[in-house]
Design an enzyme around this catalytic site. Structure first.
Site, mmCIF file in Angstrom:
data_model
loop_
_atom_site.group_PDB
_atom_site.id
_atom_site.type_symbol
_atom_site.label_atom_id
_atom_site.label_comp_id
_atom_site.label_asym_id
_atom_site.label_seq_id
_atom_site.Cartn_x
_atom_site.Cartn_y
_atom_site.Cartn_z
ATOM 1 N N ARG A 32 0.856 -1.186 0.000
ATOM 2 C CA ARG A 32 0.000 0.000 0.000
ATOM 3 C C ARG A 32 0.895 1.240 0.000
ATOM 4 N NH1 ARG A 32 -2.218 -3.637 3.808
ATOM 5 N NH2 ARG A 32 -4.393 -4.183 3.354
ATOM 6 N N LYS A 57 -2.214 -2.139 7.354
ATOM 7 C CA LYS A 57 -3.594 -1.751 7.647
ATOM 8 C C LYS A 57 -4.097 -2.507 8.875
ATOM 9 C CE LYS A 57 -7.991 -1.067 5.282
ATOM 10 N NZ LYS A 57 -8.701 -1.243 4.005
ATOM 11 N N HIS A 128 -3.226 2.313 -5.531
ATOM 12 C CA HIS A 128 -4.143 1.182 -5.352
ATOM 13 C C HIS A 128 -4.247 0.354 -6.635
ATOM 14 C CE1 HIS A 128 -6.823 -0.602 -2.495
ATOM 15 N NE2 HIS A 128 -7.805 -0.680 -3.374
ATOM 16 N N ARG A 131 -1.275 -1.889 -6.856
ATOM 17 C CA ARG A 131 -1.462 -3.002 -5.913
ATOM 18 C C ARG A 131 -2.404 -4.056 -6.496
ATOM 19 N NH1 ARG A 131 -1.610 -4.446 -0.336
ATOM 20 N NH2 ARG A 131 -3.701 -4.833 0.441
ATOM 21 N N HIS A 154 -4.442 -8.949 4.175
ATOM 22 C CA HIS A 154 -5.889 -8.916 4.400
ATOM 23 C C HIS A 154 -6.260 -9.792 5.592
ATOM 24 C CE1 HIS A 154 -6.596 -7.947 -0.119
ATOM 25 N NE2 HIS A 154 -6.414 -6.860 0.591
ATOM 26 N N TYR A 163 -10.643 -7.794 -4.219
ATOM 27 C CA TYR A 163 -9.561 -7.033 -4.840
ATOM 28 C C TYR A 163 -9.108 -7.602 -6.174
ATOM 29 C CZ TYR A 163 -8.586 -3.936 -0.941
ATOM 30 O OH TYR A 163 -8.668 -2.966 0.006
#
Length: 195
Positions: A32, A57, A128, A131, A154, A163
């Site tokens: 990210r 995250k 993004h 990614r 994740h 995604y």
């Protein structure tokens, strides 16, 4: 997701080794934006081709393998461009101006991508998107969804599924391969086929 020609155009449009290394961290490692900017020199394990993500995250930590192409670009940047006057341990720093040697900001990275997007002639280019391109290409190359989940950081496999934007040809090929394998295992008498 970016196609192969768009990826080539972006990489060609980058102006510095630092910019190439940052884009490759997202494109080849799936990092990210905040993870790229948060990398510290101690987080880089070039010998094992891995990065330690200290603050992903949700505060999750992980170790991310990345292609040797990234580490070559990173080494070139660290050896040739990163200002020696830098007092931060952040990997990616400002190269010019009054903030030279200080940590690169999110706005600075966005500005770098905007310039590359314009030079490459693309309508859109975001961190993004880079990614997403990484994870889609890894999945198309046969990487297990659970492995992509770990690479992406994740918490839920459902996040990983959302995604991914798999190419139709890849999906059709995967189905045909699996169906042929199932068919080969079946006994012709079981399905009413006679010779």
């Amino acid at each position: 997701m970016l196609g192969p020609h768009e990826v080539d155009a972006v990489l060609t449009a980058l102006r510095t080794r630092r910019d190439t290394a940052m884009v490759q961290a997202m494109l080849l490692g799936g990092l990210r934006r905040c993870e790229v900017l948060g990398l510290r020199l101690g987080d880089v394990n070039a010998g094992e081709r891995r990065l330690f993500i200290a603050d992903g995250k949700g505060g999750r930590q992980r170790i991310v393998p990345v292609s040797s192409r990234f580490f070559v670009a990173l080494g070139d940047y660290l050896d040739d461009e990163r200002p020696r006057i830098s007092t931060t341990d952040r990997v990616f720093v400002v190269l010019k101006g009054p903030r030279r040697g200080g940590p690169l900001s999110a706005a600075g990275l966005d500005e770098i991508l905007a310039g590359a997007r314009n030079r490459a002639g693309l309508a859109r280019l975001t961190c993004h998107q880079l990614r997403h391109t990484c994870f889609t290409r890894l999945r198309e190359a046969g990487m297990a969804l659970e492995a992509i989940q770990a690479q992406a950081g994740h918490a839920s496999i459902e996040s990983t599924r959302i995604y991914l934007h798999l190419a139709n040809d890849w999906l059709a090929g995967e189905y045909l391969r699996a169906a042929a394998s199932i068919d080969a295992q079946m006994n012709p008498a079981d399905v009413g086929v006679t010779e």
